[in-house]
Scaffold this active site. Sequence first.
Site, short mmCIF file in Angstrom:
data_model
loop_
_atom_site.label_atom_id
_atom_site.label_comp_id
_atom_site.label_asym_id
_atom_site.label_seq_id
_atom_site.Cartn_x
_atom_site.Cartn_y
_atom_site.Cartn_z
N LYS A 62 0.10 2.60 14.17
CA LYS A 62 0.54 2.29 12.76
C LYS A 62 1.87 1.28 13.18
O LYS A 62 2.88 1.86 14.03
CB LYS A 62 1.17 3.23 11.90
CG LYS A 62 1.59 2.90 10.58
CD LYS A 62 2.31 4.34 10.28
CE LYS A 62 1.38 5.33 9.84
NZ LYS A 62 0.39 4.76 8.64
N ASP A 104 1.99 14.06 0.10
CA ASP A 104 1.22 13.01 -0.30
C ASP A 104 -0.31 13.30 0.22
O ASP A 104 -1.07 12.45 0.70
CB ASP A 104 1.62 11.83 0.62
CG ASP A 104 1.23 10.41 -0.22
OD1 ASP A 104 0.64 10.40 -1.33
OD2 ASP A 104 1.29 9.58 0.36
N LEU A 151 -6.97 -2.80 11.17
CA LEU A 151 -7.64 -1.77 10.28
C LEU A 151 -7.38 -1.55 8.88
O LEU A 151 -8.32 -1.39 8.05
CB LEU A 151 -7.89 -0.43 10.92
CG LEU A 151 -8.19 -0.35 12.11
CD1 LEU A 151 -7.93 0.99 12.81
CD2 LEU A 151 -9.62 -0.40 12.55
N GLY A 152 -6.00 -1.91 8.48
CA GLY A 152 -5.66 -2.03 7.01
C GLY A 152 -4.25 -2.18 7.05
O GLY A 152 -3.42 -2.46 8.08
N GLN A 153 -3.78 -2.43 5.88
CA GLN A 153 -2.40 -2.44 5.63
C GLN A 153 -1.98 -1.91 4.14
O GLN A 153 -2.91 -1.73 3.39
CB GLN A 153 -1.95 -3.99 5.66
CG GLN A 153 -2.40 -5.01 4.55
CD GLN A 153 -2.07 -6.35 4.75
OE1 GLN A 153 -2.08 -6.87 5.89
NE2 GLN A 153 -1.80 -6.95 3.81
N GLY A 154 -0.64 -1.58 4.17
CA GLY A 154 -0.06 -0.97 2.84
C GLY A 154 1.41 -1.44 2.53
O GLY A 154 1.77 -2.50 3.08
N PHE A 163 4.26 -0.38 3.53
CA PHE A 163 5.24 -0.20 4.79
C PHE A 163 4.79 -0.80 6.10
O PHE A 163 5.62 -0.60 6.91
CB PHE A 163 5.77 1.11 4.69
CG PHE A 163 6.29 1.70 3.09
CD1 PHE A 163 7.38 1.06 2.72
CD2 PHE A 163 5.62 2.69 2.59
CE1 PHE A 163 7.88 1.41 1.47
CE2 PHE A 163 5.77 3.06 1.26
CZ PHE A 163 7.00 2.53 0.69
N GLY A 164 3.43 -1.23 6.06
CA GLY A 164 3.04 -1.56 7.59
C GLY A 164 1.68 -1.78 7.51
O GLY A 164 0.87 -1.72 6.43
N GLU A 165 1.22 -1.91 8.80
CA GLU A 165 -0.21 -2.15 9.15
C GLU A 165 -0.83 -0.89 10.07
O GLU A 165 0.09 -0.40 10.79
CB GLU A 165 -0.22 -3.42 9.84
CG GLU A 165 0.09 -4.74 8.81
CD GLU A 165 0.22 -5.80 9.66
OE1 GLU A 165 0.13 -7.05 9.06
OE2 GLU A 165 0.16 -5.85 10.96
#
Length: 541
Positions: free
Chosen positions: A303, A394, A281-284, A286-288
């Site tokens: 996650k 955040d 679904l997504g990644q950034g 620090f992880g996916e």
Amino acid sequence: MGCIKSKENKSPAIKYTPENPTEPVNTSAGHYGVEHATAATTSSTKGASANFNSLSMTPFGGSSGVTPFGGASSSFSVVPSSYPTSLTGGVTIFVALYDYEARTTEDLSFKKGERFQIINNTEGDWWEARSIATGKNGYIPSNYVAPADSIQAEEWYFGKMGRKDAERLLLNPGNQRGIFLVRESETTKGAYSLSIRDWDEVRGDNVKHYKIRKLDNGGYYITTRAQFDTLQKLVKHYTEHADGLCHKLTTVCPTVKPQTQGLAKDAWEIPRESLRLEVKLGQGCFGEVWMGTWNGTTKVAIKTLKPGTMMPEAFLQEAQIMKKLRHDKLVPLYAVVSEEPIYIVTEFMSKGILLDFLKEGDGKYLKLPQLVDMAAQIADGMAYIERMNYIHRDLRAANILVGENLVCKIADFGLARLIEDNEYTARQGAKFPIKWTAPEAALYGRFTIKSDVWSFGILQTELVTKGRVPYPGMVNREVLEQVERGYRMPCPQGCPESLHELMNLCWKKDPDERPTFEYIQSFLEDYFTATEPQYQPGENL
């Protein structure tokens, strides 16, 4: 998002107290007076705040918003948070409120209406029960059952639900005039409220709320000239005659199955092999994030953290805190894989990350009433965090998840202080969300619930601009310098000035002058009746 023990809330220099006159119920022979009590802040978790000691957490995920996609819809428990734990002195029979498919060999599958004898209800959210129909023993989710023949077992009884949440449910598309529910009164202990969907030429679709009062002898009434022995008889009467209500009761408001508390009995630290990663679904930074399945039975969001992101021991300790935070507007933590690579298992939400939903999904077409309601839901979740003396650190659209019917939940809490990355912990590094962070937090590390309020003001601009990056045309360093000099973003195009005024309250330089989330929630929930009653849809908003 990180939730930490915050400093003691101080009284703000400006007092934000909305007027909350409660009109008395009219007991004349004509139409009944409608209850206009302003919605009180409600929490899905009752009781004293847990003391998890002073923690210092940083937000998870960086600017790309690696967040779990939580549940398809909001869930409202129609069952009290607990029933008497003693089963002696006679057996209480419980009845299923929903269908349930077993997730493990220790669970019982059952259908709505099935009856149970409870064997053991002293070990948390999963009870050992025996099906009267089949004679089988197994575990059942306690929030899926209620005592047979009780008010809690009635299809129309929705328990602890706020006025605004009742309106959200009743005004869902497809619901007709006369659809209704009964809930606990927010303003009068021991009383109930009847909420009905109505329509008129002036307001269009709307919801009327009637207070159901209790007699000393145990009876119930909306008006004194029509009294009933039981709540069930009262509801039956008004399904046959309007008798002073805005409309007779037609059908019970549809609801959805609540989320279970955890995946199953004792399913907390789970083996990696029990999870199947299916759709990325997504990644950034620090992880996916993946959509996946647990135990071959249950859809979840997963996650996955890059090895070295945080210490497994510290993560597991933090996760024990995270799972205790429970509210309808927070994405629940279901389970963890505590050895690297760490996996975090949460509720799956069908519409995904709010930021993407606003920019690329159906959110592009939303008008101001829907956007303000989404902001009110987020404020509801943050008001719970405020009451629990925690902070988020955040708060932004990348860390909010969207389900069916525009339900919003706050995601990604409790992890950030564990992240070991210089680009993040430096606070002004490339991975730190400067544009959302209050100046005292960005410059000096002073994170409090009031720095969350600042971030909420920025999040409001994301909503009304459909996902535009804050401070367009400015880089992080420039934003920090300009904000310190007193610069604040101007009113976005099409945004009412009254909403921009709320943003500016959130951006007060002195943190103590910023409003509470309780005030923000109340302001937004009543926005179109108290602040902008003459609103007319524009081209974009």
